[in-house]
Design a protein around this motif. Structure first.
Motif, PDB file in Angstrom:
ATOM      1  N   LEU A  59       0.886  -1.209  -0.117  1.00  0.00           N
ATOM      2  CA  LEU A  59      -0.044  -0.072  -0.139  1.00  0.00           C
ATOM      3  C   LEU A  59       1.033   1.283   0.100  1.00  0.00           C
ATOM      4  O   LEU A  59       1.884   1.264   0.698  1.00  0.00           O
ATOM      5  CB  LEU A  59      -0.825   0.110   1.187  1.00  0.00           C
ATOM      6  CG  LEU A  59      -1.751  -1.277   1.242  1.00  0.00           C
ATOM      7  CD1 LEU A  59      -2.390  -1.393   2.619  1.00  0.00           C
ATOM      8  CD2 LEU A  59      -2.837  -1.039   0.296  1.00  0.00           C
ATOM      9  N   PRO A  60       0.317   2.299  -0.605  1.00  0.00           N
ATOM     10  CA  PRO A  60       1.444   3.543  -0.780  1.00  0.00           C
ATOM     11  C   PRO A  60       1.571   4.418   0.186  1.00  0.00           C
ATOM     12  O   PRO A  60       2.471   5.322   0.173  1.00  0.00           O
ATOM     13  CB  PRO A  60       0.571   4.011  -1.994  1.00  0.00           C
ATOM     14  CG  PRO A  60      -0.609   3.832  -2.129  1.00  0.00           C
ATOM     15  CD  PRO A  60      -0.647   2.436  -1.455  1.00  0.00           C
ATOM     16  N   LEU A  61       0.795   3.968   1.281  1.00  0.00           N
ATOM     17  CA  LEU A  61       0.973   4.971   2.534  1.00  0.00           C
ATOM     18  C   LEU A  61       1.269   4.068   3.709  1.00  0.00           C
ATOM     19  O   LEU A  61       1.221   2.896   3.682  1.00  0.00           O
ATOM     20  CB  LEU A  61      -0.542   5.922   2.776  1.00  0.00           C
ATOM     21  CG  LEU A  61      -0.738   6.520   1.644  1.00  0.00           C
ATOM     22  CD1 LEU A  61      -1.961   7.434   1.855  1.00  0.00           C
ATOM     23  CD2 LEU A  61       0.355   7.861   1.672  1.00  0.00           C
ATOM     24  N   PRO A  62       1.866   4.746   4.873  1.00  0.00           N
ATOM     25  CA  PRO A  62       2.201   4.068   5.881  1.00  0.00           C
ATOM     26  C   PRO A  62       0.989   3.666   6.898  1.00  0.00           C
ATOM     27  O   PRO A  62      -0.056   4.009   6.695  1.00  0.00           O
ATOM     28  CB  PRO A  62       3.175   5.476   6.791  1.00  0.00           C
ATOM     29  CG  PRO A  62       3.378   6.304   5.762  1.00  0.00           C
ATOM     30  CD  PRO A  62       2.381   6.228   4.916  1.00  0.00           C
ATOM     31  N   GLY A  63       1.431   2.777   7.715  1.00  0.00           N
ATOM     32  CA  GLY A  63       0.435   2.468   8.816  1.00  0.00           C
ATOM     33  C   GLY A  63      -0.126   3.500   9.682  1.00  0.00           C
ATOM     34  O   GLY A  63       0.655   4.164  10.025  1.00  0.00           O
ATOM     35  N   GLY A  64      -1.384   3.406   9.885  1.00  0.00           N
ATOM     36  CA  GLY A  64      -1.884   4.398  10.795  1.00  0.00           C
ATOM     37  C   GLY A  64      -1.998   5.811  10.062  1.00  0.00           C
ATOM     38  O   GLY A  64      -2.198   6.862  10.690  1.00  0.00           O
ATOM     39  N   ARG A  65      -1.658   5.935   8.701  1.00  0.00           N
ATOM     40  CA  ARG A  65      -1.836   7.202   8.282  1.00  0.00           C
ATOM     41  C   ARG A  65      -2.177   7.222   6.651  1.00  0.00           C
ATOM     42  O   ARG A  65      -1.583   7.982   5.638  1.00  0.00           O
ATOM     43  CB  ARG A  65      -0.354   7.825   8.177  1.00  0.00           C
ATOM     44  CG  ARG A  65       0.353   8.254   9.436  1.00  0.00           C
ATOM     45  CD  ARG A  65       1.698   8.598   9.313  1.00  0.00           C
ATOM     46  NE  ARG A  65       2.489   7.593   9.330  1.00  0.00           N
ATOM     47  CZ  ARG A  65       3.909   7.759   9.252  1.00  0.00           C
ATOM     48  NH1 ARG A  65       4.528   9.061   9.012  1.00  0.00           N
ATOM     49  NH2 ARG A  65       4.653   6.880   9.195  1.00  0.00           N
ATOM     50  N   GLY A  66      -3.090   6.410   6.800  1.00  0.00           N
ATOM     51  CA  GLY A  66      -3.922   6.173   5.241  1.00  0.00           C
ATOM     52  C   GLY A  66      -3.762   4.934   4.355  1.00  0.00           C
ATOM     53  O   GLY A  66      -4.455   4.949   3.477  1.00  0.00           O
ATOM     54  N   ALA A  67      -2.935   3.991   4.874  1.00  0.00           N
ATOM     55  CA  ALA A  67      -2.843   2.720   4.354  1.00  0.00           C
ATOM     56  C   ALA A  67      -4.005   1.950   4.061  1.00  0.00           C
ATOM     57  O   ALA A  67      -4.567   1.385   2.884  1.00  0.00           O
ATOM     58  CB  ALA A  67      -1.758   1.745   4.933  1.00  0.00           C
ATOM     59  N   LEU A  68      -4.990   1.904   5.170  1.00  0.00           N
ATOM     60  CA  LEU A  68      -6.245   1.040   5.143  1.00  0.00           C
ATOM     61  C   LEU A  68      -7.158   2.047   4.233  1.00  0.00           C
ATOM     62  O   LEU A  68      -8.050   1.329   3.709  1.00  0.00           O
ATOM     63  CB  LEU A  68      -6.529   0.790   6.420  1.00  0.00           C
ATOM     64  CG  LEU A  68      -5.742   0.054   7.400  1.00  0.00           C
ATOM     65  CD1 LEU A  68      -6.400  -0.276   8.823  1.00  0.00           C
ATOM     66  CD2 LEU A  68      -5.805  -1.489   6.677  1.00  0.00           C
ATOM     67  N   ARG A  69      -7.044   3.089   4.207  1.00  0.00           N
ATOM     68  CA  ARG A  69      -7.910   4.056   3.462  1.00  0.00           C
ATOM     69  C   ARG A  69      -7.871   3.807   1.915  1.00  0.00           C
ATOM     70  O   ARG A  69      -8.763   3.465   1.363  1.00  0.00           O
ATOM     71  CB  ARG A  69      -7.771   5.398   3.626  1.00  0.00           C
ATOM     72  CG  ARG A  69      -8.854   6.458   2.717  1.00  0.00           C
ATOM     73  CD  ARG A  69     -10.391   6.061   3.030  1.00  0.00           C
ATOM     74  NE  ARG A  69     -11.287   6.893   2.083  1.00  0.00           N
ATOM     75  CZ  ARG A  69     -11.770   8.034   2.621  1.00  0.00           C
ATOM     76  NH1 ARG A  69     -11.313   8.832   3.788  1.00  0.00           N
ATOM     77  NH2 ARG A  69     -12.635   8.733   1.647  1.00  0.00           N
TER      78      ARG A  69
END
Length: 390
Positions: A368-378
Motif C-alpha cells: 500500500l502506498p501509505l504508512p500504517g496508521g496514516r492512510g494505508a487502510l483507506r
C-alpha cells in the motif's frame, strides 16, 4: 554470486539535505532501491556504498550489505564509477566474484524488480557488454546553431510538421538502472563499456534533485494508479483481516506515568473501513498478537470484529474463516511485521503498509502506498470498493 547490485548513497546532498533517507510513500529512497534489487530474480546480493552511518543502518534494515565509502570518493566531484569500482574491490575481498553488476540510483524511486531483470535480460539476449533503462521519447528536439537560431535535431523545421508518432524511435536514459558485465566494466572503467543494450521502461520519469521533485514523487506514490493489486484479484475477496499495531496505528505507543498506553490511528482509515462495512460485501476483523483494551475500543468504534492475544494467527484465522464459510483464497490479510507472514502466505491476497518491516515488504502481494496508521487502510478500502462488481 553471479550478479551483485550496487547502490551508491552519499550522506551529503546540497539540493535536498539527507536526500537518500527521505521517504516516498513511507519508505526511504535507499530502502526503495534495496527493496527493488532484492525483489529482482537476477540479483543475488545487494550492496549499499555510503559514507553515512545512518544510511548504512537503513540499508542493513532492508537487507543490504553496507560498504563504507572512503571520503576521497564521496564528494560532489567524485564519479559514480569510482564508487562502483571501490565497492567491487570490497565485494571481491569478501570472497565473491560476480560476473555481472547492476547499478541503481536512489534518486529514481519507482524502479521495479522487473526493470532490473529487464536490463539483465536485454544484456544477455543481445550479447552486449552493458545495458540501461530508457523510456520512449516523442518530443521534437531543437538546438541553437549559428546566429543563435534554432534548428531541428530529429526533425526538419523547413518542412511541414510531422506527427509525433512519425518521428524516428528515440529513447531517453532514465538514470535508474545500469547493468554491466564485470570484466568489461573493469577494463573500461565506465558504465558504457562496449555494446549497449536498451531496456524500455514505463515507470514515472522523475529523478529527485529538488524538494519539488520529492513532493511530486510523494503525490505519484499516493495516486490511485500506484495501487499494485489487480482488480480481478480484489473482486474475489470476501474477508479483510488486519493486524492492529503498525496497520491501524503508526506502530508507536505513548505510555503515561501510570503505565496507560495510547496509540494514534487515522480518521481517514476509519472512514474507509466504515464504507467497507456498510457495503455489506466483506467480513472485517482485527487479528492482534497483543491484548490491549485500545484494540477492543477501536474495533467497537469501527463496528468490526476483533481477536486479541493470538500467537498462532493461521490457526485462529482458519477457524474464523471456516465458521464464516469463507475460503483462504477469498481472504485479504494486511500485516506489517514478521509475525504476520505465515497468515499473509496462506491468504489469497496479502498487503502491507509502505513502512512495514523489510521482510514483509519483500513478500507482500500488494504494498500500500501509505504508512500504517496514516492512510494505508483507506487506500485498501477504496481499491476494494472500486473493484467490486456493480
Amino acid at each position: 554470486m553471479r550478479t551483485a547490485a550496487i547502490i551508491l548513497a552519499r550522506g551529503g546532498s546540497k539540493g535536498v539535505p539527507g536526500k537518500n533517507l527521505r521517504p516516498v510513500g513511507g519508505v526511504s529512497l535507499v530502502g526503495r532501491s534495496v527493496r527493488a534489487a532484492r525483489g529482482a530474480e537476477g540479483v543475488d546480493a545487494v550492496f549499499v556504498s555510503t559514507d553515512d552511518e545512518a544510511i548504512a543502518a537503513e540499508a542493513r534494515r532492508f537487507g543490504a550489505v553496507a560498504i563504507a565509502r572512503p571520503a576521497e570518493i564521496s564528494g560532489d566531484a567524485a564519479s559514480s564509477e569510482s564508487g562502483w569500482l571501490h565497492a567491487l574491490e570490497v565485494i571481491r575481498a569478501g570472497g565473491a566474484a560476480p560476473e555481472a553488476l547492476v547499478f541503481l540510483q536512489c534518486t529514481s524511486p519507482f524502479t521495479t524488480p522487473a526493470d532490473i531483470d529487464g536490463c539483465l535480460a536485454a544484456m544477455a539476449a543481445s550479447g552486449a557488454e552493458c545495458a540501461l533503462a530508457v523510456r520512449p521519447d516523442h518530443g521534437f528536439l531543437w538546438t541553437i546553431g549559428e546566429g543563435g537560431l534554432g534548428h531541428g535535431v530529429n526533425h526538419d523545421e523547413t518542412k511541414p510538421r510531422q506527427r509525433r508518432q512519425d518521428l524516428p524511435p528515440q529513447y531517453v536514459e532514465t538514470g535508474a538502472v545500469y547493468a554491466v558485465r564485470t570484466a568489461a566494466f573493469e577494463a573500461a572503467r565506465s558504465r558504457f563499456c562496449g555494446r549497449v543494450a536498451l531496456h524500455v521502461t514505463d515507470h514515472p520519469p522523475v529523478e529527485i534533485d529538488s524538494f519539488a521533485d520529492l513532493a511530486l514523487c510523494e503525490r505519484i506514490a499516493a495516486a490511485p494508479g500506484a495501487r499494485e493489486a489487480p482488480p480481478e484479484r480484489l473482486r474475489v475477496i470476501r474477508a479483510v483481516v488486519m493486524d492492529f499495531d503498525g496497520v491501524h496505528t503508526d506502530d508507536r505507543v505513548t505510555t503515561d506515568q501510570n503505565g496507560v498506553e495510547s496509540v494514534r490511528s487515522s480518521r481517514g482509515d476509519g472512514l474507509g473501513l466504515s464504507r467497507l462495512r456498510e457495503a455489506g460485501r466483506w467480513r472485517l476483523m482485527i487479528l492482534s498478537k497483543e491484548r490491549n483494551p485500545v484494540v477492543a475500543r477501536r474495533a467497537e468504534k469501527l463496528g468490526i470484529e476483533a481477536l486479541q492475544g493470538i500467537d498462532d494467527k493461521v490457526v485462529a484465522l482458519g477457524a474464523w474463516l471456516a465458521a464464516a464459510g469463507i475460503g483462504w483464497e477469498e481472504t485479504l490479510f494486511v500485516g506489517n511485521d514478521v509475525n504476520d507472514l505465515p497468515a499473509m502466505r496462506r491468504a489469497g491476497l496479502s498487503a502491507c503498509p509502505a513502512d512495514s518491516w523489510p521482510a514483509v515488504l519483500a513478500e507482500a502481494d500488494w504494498v500500500l502506498p501509505l504508512p500504517g496508521g496514516r492512510g494505508a487502510l483507506r487506500v485498501m478500502a477504496e481499491a476494494l470498493l472500486d473493484a467490486a462488481p456493480a
